[in-house]
Scaffold this active site. Structure first.
Site, PDB file in Angstrom:
ATOM      1  N   GLU A 100     -78.304  60.251 -45.457  1.00  0.00           N
ATOM      2  CA  GLU A 100     -76.889  60.453 -45.115  1.00  0.00           C
ATOM      3  C   GLU A 100     -76.467  61.899 -45.362  1.00  0.00           C
ATOM      4  OE1 GLU A 100     -75.123  57.481 -47.708  1.00  0.00           O
ATOM      5  OE2 GLU A 100     -74.379  59.056 -49.024  1.00  0.00           O
ATOM      6  N   HIS A 108     -77.669  55.782 -54.720  1.00  0.00           N
ATOM      7  CA  HIS A 108     -76.879  57.009 -54.685  1.00  0.00           C
ATOM      8  C   HIS A 108     -77.536  58.132 -55.483  1.00  0.00           C
ATOM      9  CE1 HIS A 108     -72.869  58.781 -53.635  1.00  0.00           C
ATOM     10  NE2 HIS A 108     -73.115  57.984 -52.611  1.00  0.00           N
ATOM     11  N   ASP A 145     -77.591  50.651 -52.543  1.00  0.00           N
ATOM     12  CA  ASP A 145     -77.531  52.124 -52.559  1.00  0.00           C
ATOM     13  C   ASP A 145     -77.601  52.613 -54.007  1.00  0.00           C
ATOM     14  OD1 ASP A 145     -77.055  54.794 -52.140  1.00  0.00           O
ATOM     15  OD2 ASP A 145     -75.230  54.520 -50.944  1.00  0.00           O
ATOM     16  N   ARG A 164     -80.806  57.725 -42.270  1.00  0.00           N
ATOM     17  CA  ARG A 164     -79.381  57.380 -42.348  1.00  0.00           C
ATOM     18  C   ARG A 164     -78.438  58.510 -41.920  1.00  0.00           C
ATOM     19  NH1 ARG A 164     -76.620  54.110 -43.978  1.00  0.00           N
ATOM     20  NH2 ARG A 164     -75.619  55.226 -45.692  1.00  0.00           N
ATOM     21  N   ARG A 212     -74.799  44.939 -48.050  1.00  0.00           N
ATOM     22  CA  ARG A 212     -75.170  45.832 -49.149  1.00  0.00           C
ATOM     23  C   ARG A 212     -74.490  45.351 -50.421  1.00  0.00           C
ATOM     24  NH1 ARG A 212     -73.170  52.124 -50.024  1.00  0.00           N
ATOM     25  NH2 ARG A 212     -71.526  51.108 -51.210  1.00  0.00           N
ATOM     26  N   HIS A 257     -75.244  56.437 -41.329  1.00  0.00           N
ATOM     27  CA  HIS A 257     -74.219  56.430 -42.381  1.00  0.00           C
ATOM     28  C   HIS A 257     -72.896  55.973 -41.759  1.00  0.00           C
ATOM     29  CE1 HIS A 257     -72.166  59.182 -45.608  1.00  0.00           C
ATOM     30  NE2 HIS A 257     -72.216  57.931 -46.007  1.00  0.00           N
ATOM     31  N   HIS A 290     -70.314  46.012 -46.701  1.00  0.00           N
ATOM     32  CA  HIS A 290     -70.325  46.330 -48.126  1.00  0.00           C
ATOM     33  C   HIS A 290     -69.786  45.135 -48.903  1.00  0.00           C
ATOM     34  CE1 HIS A 290     -70.229  51.016 -48.119  1.00  0.00           C
ATOM     35  NE2 HIS A 290     -71.111  50.528 -47.255  1.00  0.00           N
ATOM     36  N   TYR A 292     -70.906  53.730 -58.795  1.00  0.00           N
ATOM     37  CA  TYR A 292     -70.881  54.009 -57.364  1.00  0.00           C
ATOM     38  C   TYR A 292     -70.847  52.692 -56.562  1.00  0.00           C
ATOM     39  CZ  TYR A 292     -72.029  54.570 -52.664  1.00  0.00           C
ATOM     40  OH  TYR A 292     -71.949  54.428 -51.310  1.00  0.00           O
ATOM     41  N   GLU A 341     -74.311  50.931 -40.921  1.00  0.00           N
ATOM     42  CA  GLU A 341     -73.405  50.696 -42.048  1.00  0.00           C
ATOM     43  C   GLU A 341     -71.975  50.527 -41.512  1.00  0.00           C
ATOM     44  OE1 GLU A 341     -73.157  53.977 -44.785  1.00  0.00           O
ATOM     45  OE2 GLU A 341     -72.250  52.735 -46.355  1.00  0.00           O
ATOM     46  N   TRP A 345     -73.780  62.323 -58.592  1.00  0.00           N
ATOM     47  CA  TRP A 345     -72.847  61.211 -58.404  1.00  0.00           C
ATOM     48  C   TRP A 345     -73.401  60.284 -57.350  1.00  0.00           C
ATOM     49  CZ3 TRP A 345     -69.822  59.706 -54.109  1.00  0.00           C
ATOM     50  CH2 TRP A 345     -69.048  58.541 -54.370  1.00  0.00           C
ATOM     51  N   ASN A 384     -66.259  65.357 -46.604  1.00  0.00           N
ATOM     52  CA  ASN A 384     -65.474  64.835 -47.727  1.00  0.00           C
ATOM     53  C   ASN A 384     -65.419  65.822 -48.899  1.00  0.00           C
ATOM     54  OD1 ASN A 384     -64.065  62.933 -49.175  1.00  0.00           O
ATOM     55  ND2 ASN A 384     -65.790  61.524 -49.465  1.00  0.00           N
ATOM     56  N   ASP A 430     -65.443  57.972 -45.095  1.00  0.00           N
ATOM     57  CA  ASP A 430     -65.078  59.376 -44.873  1.00  0.00           C
ATOM     58  C   ASP A 430     -65.636  59.919 -43.560  1.00  0.00           C
ATOM     59  OD1 ASP A 430     -67.179  58.980 -47.146  1.00  0.00           O
ATOM     60  OD2 ASP A 430     -67.792  60.856 -46.201  1.00  0.00           O
ATOM     61  N   GLU A 473     -81.517  52.340 -50.749  1.00  0.00           N
ATOM     62  CA  GLU A 473     -81.041  53.609 -50.168  1.00  0.00           C
ATOM     63  C   GLU A 473     -80.934  54.698 -51.235  1.00  0.00           C
ATOM     64  OE1 GLU A 473     -77.178  53.131 -48.408  1.00  0.00           O
ATOM     65  OE2 GLU A 473     -76.850  55.288 -48.498  1.00  0.00           O
TER      66      GLU A 473
HETATM   67  O1  KDG Z   1     -68.689  61.251 -49.055  1.00  0.00           O
HETATM   68  C1  KDG Z   1     -69.686  60.547 -49.708  1.00  0.00           C
HETATM   69  C2  KDG Z   1     -69.820  59.146 -49.140  1.00  0.00           C
HETATM   70  O2  KDG Z   1     -69.941  59.200 -47.759  1.00  0.00           O
HETATM   71  C3  KDG Z   1     -70.984  58.397 -49.731  1.00  0.00           C
HETATM   72  O3  KDG Z   1     -70.787  58.286 -51.091  1.00  0.00           O
HETATM   73  C4  KDG Z   1     -71.082  57.007 -49.131  1.00  0.00           C
HETATM   74  O4  KDG Z   1     -73.298  56.731 -50.013  1.00  0.00           O
HETATM   75  C5  KDG Z   1     -72.437  56.395 -49.228  1.00  0.00           C
HETATM   76  C6  KDG Z   1     -72.751  55.297 -48.309  1.00  0.00           C
HETATM   77  O5  KDG Z   1     -73.898  54.876 -48.288  1.00  0.00           O
HETATM   78  O6  KDG Z   1     -71.854  54.859 -47.583  1.00  0.00           O
HETATM   79 MG    MG Z   2     -75.226  56.030 -49.368  1.00  0.00          MG
END
Ligand code: KDG
Ligand code: MG
Length: 405
Positions: free
Chosen positions: A264, A214, A212, A285, A147, A314, A122, A159, A341, A405, A37, A318, A238
């Site tokens: 991930e 992130h 998550d 993940r 989640r 994961h 999600h 996020y 997921e 991010w 991505n 994407d 996560e």
């Molecule tokens: O490209 C980044 C995403 O795959 C990510 O932000 C998704 O954290 C993610 C998740 O747990 O699905």
């Molecule tokens: Mg994630």
């Protein structure tokens, strides 16, 4: 069976995907997902300039040797770009082997350990009430694991929430430069426990919940979060902290029994090794695409199983349906599978380009016993959706400091 050609396709049925197709002299072909991505074309170049020329004429059955050749033979091991390229080649070779054998890939891995793959959905929203309404829908649809993500009041983008996007397949901000989000750890830690408190008050403890972070916290902040969420017994938290400093997870572990998931962004089993062997995480993940294919995912699952760590691959939007199907086979086989997921089967545009036979029933996914991976790629349809430059957002603190991010 010789590799005669490898084609690379870049398309954007809502979001960008890089797909490869390996052709052989026996007419059997295999598909792989090489999507990274926001850095898609770097992988295309790695494949076209440095991987594909080395593979023409090689025996498509030598999956392990080709994987070792691409990883060790480059001298410059690992890295997101190279491992996404190698991951696609590896997955496509497993697809070919399954087709030649007339068996689904999970049979080549050792057969099924379960009848279906339990997924986590999600659920997100702009307010806690929104999230709880969406959680009710997910429970009614049969999901057993969910989640939860909620917009942090006063935050500029959070996020895991859609904000003004219609769906996950809409390009980031619909503009070709990274959108900017904001972040405040204080606001986040003040708010997020309330989300899980209210979810437990309304729905009890039978529904399994994850979250998550992130990678937004420091180790001691993550330890605080783990303690704050302990009463709500999450399945896992996560990416509490970035994975670059495994010792950070020791700090979290020393303070909380909230289970932890990570990986991930791992692109090798060596990224996972210290976290698994020190028992710092409970779920790993890694994705077949970014982790270098089915070959290393099998090694990772076997290694993790020695430490009671379970697989939770994961499954973000994407990763293309080719990666999704590779995960279905791995998840059906892995004795230490935890949960997958899942963000749904995609939009009509996506389904025009990729087709695969998977059914969702009561929060579990069943696949058909088709030889190989069981996914098709429509080259003509893909041409209708040309690549569009698109990036993930970047995050800044209130004072302008760039954050994860
Ligand atoms: O490209 C980044 C995403 O795959 C990510 O932000 C998704 O954290 C993610 C998740 O747990 O699905
Ligand atoms: Mg994630």
């Amino acid at each position: 069976m010789k590799i005669t050609d490898i084609k690379v396709f870049v398309c954007c049925p809502g979001r960008n995907f890089v797909t490869i197709k390996i052709m052989t002299d026996e007419g059997v072909y295999g598909l792989g997902d090489a999507t990274l991505n926001g850095r898609e074309l770097a992988v295309v170049s790695y494949l076209e300039e440095h991987v594909i020329p080395c593979l023409i004429g090689k025996d498509a059955h030598q999956i392990e040797d080709i994987w070792q050749y691409l990883v060790k033979g480059a001298y410059w091991q690992n890295g997101a770009v190279s491992m996404a390229a190698i991951g696609a080649i590896d997955v496509a070779l497993w697809d070919i082997k399954g087709k030649v054998a007339g068996l689904p890939v999970y049979q080549l891995l050792g057969g099924k350990s379960r009848k279906a793959v339990t997924v986590y959905a999600h659920v997100n929203g702009e307010t806690i009430d929104d999230v709880l309404n969406n959680l009710e829908k997910a429970i009614n649809e049969g999901y057993k694991v969910v989640r939860l993500q909620c917009t942090i009041p006063g935050a500029k983008g959070t996020y895991g929430t859609l904000g003004d996007k219609k769906n996950y397949y809409e390009l980031q901000g619909n503009r070709p430069l990274p959108p900017e989000h904001g972040w405040s750890t204080t606001k986040y830690l003040n708010f997020i426990p309330e989300l899980f408190k209210r979810a437990r008050e309304k729905f009890g403890y039978d529904i399994e919940l994850c979250h998550d972070v992130h990678s937004r916290l420091t180790p001691i902040e993550a330890a605080q979060l783990g303690k704050l969420l302990e009463p709500y017994r999450l399945k896992f938290i996560e990416d509490a902290v970035t994975y670059d400093n495994p010792e950070g997870y020791k700090i979290i572990r020393e303070h909380t029994t909230s289970p932890l998931a990570l990986g991930e962004k791992f692109n090798t089993i060596w990224d996972a090794k210290p976290l698994i062997e020190n028992q710092y995480i409970d779920f790993v993940r890694t994705a077949a695409t970014h982790g270098g294919g089915i070959t290393p995912m099998k090694k990772l699952a076997d290694f993790a199983s020695l430490y009671h760590v379970r697989m939770a691959p994961h499954g973000a939007p994407d990763l293309s349906p080719i990666c999704f199907m590779a995960h279905m086979h791995l998840d059906l086989w892995a004795p230490n599978f935890g949960v997958q997921e899942f963000i749904g089967f995609g939009t009509p545009e996506l389904n025009e380009v990729f087709s695969f036979k998977a059914k969702l029933k009561d929060g579990d996914i069943y696949i058909e016993d088709i030889s190989g991976l069981g996914v098709e790629f429509n080259e003509e349809a893909a041409k209708k959706y040309p690549y569009k430059r698109s990036y993930l957002p970047v995050t800044r603190l209130d004072d302008g400091t760039l954050w994860n991010w």
